[in-house]
Design an enzyme around this catalytic site. Structure first.
Site, PDB file in Angstrom:
ATOM      1  N   PRO A 214      35.052  46.952 -50.744  1.00  7.54           N
ATOM      2  CA  PRO A 214      34.699  46.293 -51.740  1.00  7.54           C
ATOM      3  C   PRO A 214      33.659  47.535 -52.781  1.00  7.54           C
ATOM      4  O   PRO A 214      33.447  48.250 -52.195  1.00  7.54           O
ATOM      5  CB  PRO A 214      33.352  45.158 -51.106  1.00  7.54           C
ATOM      6  N   GLU A 215      33.722  47.621 -54.227  1.00  2.47           N
ATOM      7  CA  GLU A 215      33.738  48.036 -54.903  1.00  2.47           C
ATOM      8  C   GLU A 215      32.354  47.604 -55.554  1.00  2.47           C
ATOM      9  O   GLU A 215      31.601  46.165 -55.057  1.00  2.47           O
ATOM     10  CB  GLU A 215      34.630  49.293 -55.665  1.00  2.47           C
TER      11      GLU A 215
ATOM     12  N   LYS B   2      27.884  50.771 -52.480  1.00  2.69           N
ATOM     13  CA  LYS B   2      28.390  50.443 -51.771  1.00  2.69           C
ATOM     14  C   LYS B   2      28.013  49.769 -50.557  1.00  2.69           C
ATOM     15  O   LYS B   2      28.372  49.146 -49.693  1.00  2.69           O
ATOM     16  CB  LYS B   2      29.271  51.016 -51.394  1.00  2.69           C
TER      17      LYS B   2
ATOM     18  N   ARG C 180      44.571  55.923 -50.424  1.00  6.27           N
ATOM     19  CA  ARG C 180      44.792  57.048 -51.606  1.00  6.27           C
ATOM     20  C   ARG C 180      45.467  57.261 -52.912  1.00  6.27           C
ATOM     21  O   ARG C 180      45.768  58.166 -52.918  1.00  6.27           O
ATOM     22  CB  ARG C 180      44.724  58.535 -50.669  1.00  6.27           C
TER      23      ARG C 180
END
Ligand SMILES: [Zn+2]
Length: 279
Positions: free
Chosen positions: A2-3, A62, A261
């Site tokens: 979650p950002e 965050k 990534r």
């Protein structure tokens, strides 16, 4: 993962539903609970929380921060879900999902559950926020920084712009997914060096950060509703959209990297040369 946008909406929902409510029970479910829970008060995680009333819920980067009314000393429960942690707001009768590690029973008949597939996230209990790993080092909130401050803070960084945008010490709240979205919005190639950006491009990046994050909060709010364990991302332009047409120009979205990534971008809108391994 979650950002900022997702956690901000989670905060809004919890703000409506659990502020002012007393914690009636805390259930720690082995074997995951001892891995994700960090009691920095050394006074007992369950013992400290049971009977306390949730005073405020805020978000910093965050991290979600619950503060409690508890005698003279401040008390905080700080949740950093990292890549795999999720919160769930449910009725007690709801079937418990696998990898549920902690269940907070609330006096209003609801439960807040912490689920984490890989036990990567952390739930810290602390009297002071500065003792939480990574907390004091965070830069300003991405949506609270001015253009001038953004310019100043950017200067010491020399590396690839995507990596810089994701650094919590630079600005807090942006991870891999929203970094891709912001750079697409700004039409900047993710592997450009910060030192190669013109003053105009820095301003474009700043504006793109705001537009992307503010727009995402609105979309997440609509899609998530009160299902705070969800992570709505279908609306994204490039992130996890490898091979799909760019919403702006139709070029198939490129992919670099693997696993958590990955970088997605549009090689037409965000020109900057070919990268080894690009699809
Ligand atoms: Zn494009």
């Amino acid at each position: 993962m979650p950002e900022l946008p997702e956690l901000e909406v989670v905060r809004e929902v919890l703000q409506r539903r659990v502020v002012g409510v007393t914690i009636a029970s805390v259930q720690m479910i082995p074997p995951g609970a001892p891995i994700v829970v960090r009691d920095l008060t050394n006074q007992g995680f369950e013992k400290s929380l049971i009977g306390t009333t949730i005073k405020t819920i805020s978000r910093r980067g965050k991290y979600l921060v619950f503060s409690f009314q508890n005698g003279e000393e401040p008390l905080y429960l700080v949740i950093n879900p990292k890549l795999t942690g999720r919160l769930q707001l449910v009725r007690p009768g709801e079937k418990r999902r696998p990898k549920t590690h902690v269940v907070f029973g609330l006096a209003n008949g609801r439960q807040v559950r912490y689920i984490d597939q890989k036990q990567m996230g952390q739930l810290y209990l602390a009297h002071h926020l500065e003792v939480i790993p990574g907390y004091a080092e965070m830069g300003p909130e991405a949506l609270e920084i001015s253009l001038e401050e953004f310019r100043q803070r950017l200067k010491p960084y020399r590396g690839e712009i995507k990596g810089v945008v994701m650094r919590a010490e630079f600005v807090a709240g942006i991870g891999n997914a929203y970094a891709d979205e912001i750079l697409w919005e700004a039409r900047l190639y993710p592997y450009r060096k910060r030192t190669q950006l013109s003053a105009d491009e820095v301003e474009i990046l700043y504006k793109a950060m705001r537009v992307t994050l503010l727009g995402a909060i609105e979309k997440v709010r609509v899609e998530m509703q009160e299902n705070i364990d969800q992570k709505p991302r279908d609306f994204m332009a490039v992130h996890m959209k490898t091979g799909e047409p760019c919403p702006r120009c139709g070029t198939p979205i490129s992919l670099v990297g693997a696993n958590q990534r990955i970088t997605n971008f549009c090689r037409t809108c965000q020109p900057g040369g070919l990268i080894k391994g690009m699809k």
